[in-house]
Design a protein around this motif. Structure first.
Motif, short mmCIF file in Angstrom:
data_model
loop_
_atom_site.label_atom_id
_atom_site.label_comp_id
_atom_site.label_asym_id
_atom_site.label_seq_id
_atom_site.Cartn_x
_atom_site.Cartn_y
_atom_site.Cartn_z
N TYR A 1 0.83 -1.19 0.00
CA TYR A 1 0.00 0.00 0.00
C TYR A 1 0.88 1.25 0.00
CZ TYR A 1 -3.63 3.28 1.36
OH TYR A 1 -4.49 4.34 1.42
N ARG A 2 1.90 1.24 0.84
CA ARG A 2 2.80 2.41 0.88
C ARG A 2 3.48 2.62 -0.46
NH1 ARG A 2 6.79 1.95 5.73
NH2 ARG A 2 7.49 0.26 4.43
N GLN A 3 3.92 1.54 -1.09
CA GLN A 3 4.59 1.66 -2.39
C GLN A 3 3.64 2.17 -3.45
OE1 GLN A 3 6.07 -2.31 -2.86
NE2 GLN A 3 8.02 -1.85 -1.86
N ARG A 4 2.40 1.66 -3.45
CA ARG A 4 1.43 2.12 -4.45
C ARG A 4 1.14 3.60 -4.33
NH1 ARG A 4 -3.32 -2.35 -5.21
NH2 ARG A 4 -2.08 -3.76 -6.49
N LEU A 5 1.06 4.09 -3.09
CA LEU A 5 0.80 5.51 -2.88
C LEU A 5 2.04 6.37 -3.01
CD1 LEU A 5 -1.69 5.58 0.12
CD2 LEU A 5 -2.19 5.88 -2.30
N GLY A 6 3.19 5.74 -2.90
CA GLY A 6 4.43 6.49 -2.97
C GLY A 6 4.68 7.33 -1.73
N VAL A 7 4.24 6.83 -0.58
CA VAL A 7 4.45 7.55 0.68
C VAL A 7 5.31 6.70 1.61
CG1 VAL A 7 2.32 8.87 0.54
CG2 VAL A 7 2.30 6.67 1.67
N ASP A 8 6.01 7.36 2.49
CA ASP A 8 6.90 6.68 3.42
C ASP A 8 6.30 6.74 4.83
OD1 ASP A 8 9.09 5.27 4.33
OD2 ASP A 8 10.27 7.07 4.67
N LEU A 9 5.14 6.12 4.99
CA LEU A 9 4.51 6.08 6.30
C LEU A 9 4.99 4.85 7.06
CD1 LEU A 9 0.83 6.89 5.31
CD2 LEU A 9 2.41 8.38 6.52
N PRO A 10 5.11 4.95 8.38
CA PRO A 10 5.45 3.77 9.16
C PRO A 10 4.36 2.69 9.02
CG PRO A 10 5.68 5.76 10.48
CD PRO A 10 5.01 6.15 9.20
N ILE A 11 4.76 1.45 9.06
CA ILE A 11 3.81 0.35 8.89
C ILE A 11 2.67 0.41 9.92
CG2 ILE A 11 3.55 -2.16 9.04
CD1 ILE A 11 6.22 -2.34 7.53
N PRO A 12 2.94 0.73 11.21
CA PRO A 12 1.82 0.83 12.16
C PRO A 12 0.78 1.89 11.77
CG PRO A 12 3.88 0.63 13.35
CD PRO A 12 4.23 0.84 11.90
N VAL A 13 1.23 2.97 11.15
CA VAL A 13 0.29 4.02 10.71
C VAL A 13 -0.60 3.48 9.59
CG1 VAL A 13 0.11 6.28 9.60
CG2 VAL A 13 1.78 5.90 11.42
N VAL A 14 -0.01 2.78 8.66
CA VAL A 14 -0.78 2.18 7.55
C VAL A 14 -1.77 1.17 8.11
CG1 VAL A 14 -0.64 0.83 5.44
CG2 VAL A 14 1.06 2.59 5.89
N TYR A 15 -1.34 0.38 9.09
CA TYR A 15 -2.23 -0.61 9.69
C TYR A 15 -3.43 0.07 10.35
CZ TYR A 15 -4.26 -3.96 12.81
OH TYR A 15 -5.16 -4.75 13.48
N VAL A 16 -3.20 1.12 11.12
CA VAL A 16 -4.30 1.81 11.78
C VAL A 16 -5.25 2.39 10.74
CG1 VAL A 16 -4.91 3.81 13.22
CG2 VAL A 16 -3.07 2.28 13.92
N PHE A 17 -4.71 3.00 9.69
CA PHE A 17 -5.57 3.54 8.63
C PHE A 17 -6.44 2.46 8.02
CE2 PHE A 17 -6.02 3.84 4.01
CZ PHE A 17 -6.96 4.85 3.94
N LEU A 18 -5.83 1.35 7.62
CA LEU A 18 -6.60 0.28 6.97
C LEU A 18 -7.61 -0.34 7.92
CD1 LEU A 18 -3.81 -1.42 4.84
CD2 LEU A 18 -5.69 0.02 4.03
N SER A 19 -7.23 -0.49 9.16
CA SER A 19 -8.13 -1.06 10.15
C SER A 19 -9.35 -0.16 10.37
CB SER A 19 -7.38 -1.26 11.47
OG SER A 19 -8.25 -1.67 12.49
N CYS A 20 -9.12 1.12 10.53
CA CYS A 20 -10.22 2.07 10.72
C CYS A 20 -11.10 2.16 9.49
CB CYS A 20 -9.68 3.44 11.11
SG CYS A 20 -8.88 3.47 12.72
N TRP A 21 -10.48 2.18 8.33
CA TRP A 21 -11.26 2.24 7.08
C TRP A 21 -12.15 1.00 6.96
CZ3 TRP A 21 -11.06 -1.00 2.75
CH2 TRP A 21 -11.83 -0.56 1.67
N ALA A 22 -11.61 -0.16 7.28
CA ALA A 22 -12.40 -1.39 7.18
C ALA A 22 -13.58 -1.37 8.15
CB ALA A 22 -11.51 -2.60 7.45
N ARG A 23 -13.37 -0.85 9.34
CA ARG A 23 -14.45 -0.78 10.32
C ARG A 23 -15.59 0.12 9.84
NH1 ARG A 23 -11.05 0.31 15.74
NH2 ARG A 23 -13.12 0.61 16.65
N ILE A 24 -15.24 1.30 9.36
CA ILE A 24 -16.26 2.24 8.89
C ILE A 24 -16.92 1.72 7.61
CG2 ILE A 24 -16.63 4.57 7.94
CD1 ILE A 24 -16.31 4.44 10.98
N TYR A 25 -16.12 1.28 6.65
CA TYR A 25 -16.65 0.77 5.39
C TYR A 25 -17.56 -0.42 5.64
CZ TYR A 25 -16.78 -0.93 0.60
OH TYR A 25 -17.20 -1.34 -0.62
N GLY A 26 -17.15 -1.29 6.56
CA GLY A 26 -17.96 -2.46 6.87
C GLY A 26 -19.32 -2.09 7.42
N LEU A 27 -19.36 -1.15 8.37
CA LEU A 27 -20.64 -0.74 8.93
C LEU A 27 -21.53 -0.08 7.89
CD1 LEU A 27 -19.91 0.69 12.50
CD2 LEU A 27 -21.46 -1.14 11.87
#
Length: 68
Positions: free
Chosen positions: A1-27
Motif C-alpha cells: 500500500y505504501r509503495q502504491r501511494l508512494g508515501v513513506d509512512l510507518p507500517i503501524p500508521v498504515v495498519y491503523v488507517f486500513l483497520s479504521c477504514w475497514a471498520r467504517i466501510y464495513g458498517l
C-alpha cells in the motif's frame, strides 16, 4: 500500500488507517445492504460509537467530545 501511494509512512500508521477504514466501510456497507436489520432498529448509535472508538484510537477524543 505504501509503495502504491508512494508515501513513506510507518507500517503501524498504515495498519491503523486500513483497520479504521475497514471498520467504517464495513458498517456502512452492512447498513446499505440491510445486513444490520436483524440486530439493530437504528444503526446510527452503533456508527457513532464506532467513530468515537476510532477517534479515541487516534487521540482525537478530546477534540471530538471535550470533557470525555
Amino acid at each position: 500500500y505504501r509503495q502504491r501511494l508512494g508515501v513513506d509512512l510507518p507500517i503501524p500508521v498504515v495498519y491503523v488507517f486500513l483497520s479504521c477504514w475497514a471498520r467504517i466501510y464495513g458498517l456502512v456497507t452492512m447498513e446499505v445492504f440491510g445486513h444490520l436489520t436483524f440486530a439493530l432498529q437504528d444503526p446510527e448509535p452503533a456508527f457513532a460509537t464506532e467513530l468515537g472508538q476510532i477517534g479515541r484510537l487516534m487521540g482525537l477524543h478530546e477534540i471530538l467530545a471535550p470533557g470525555t
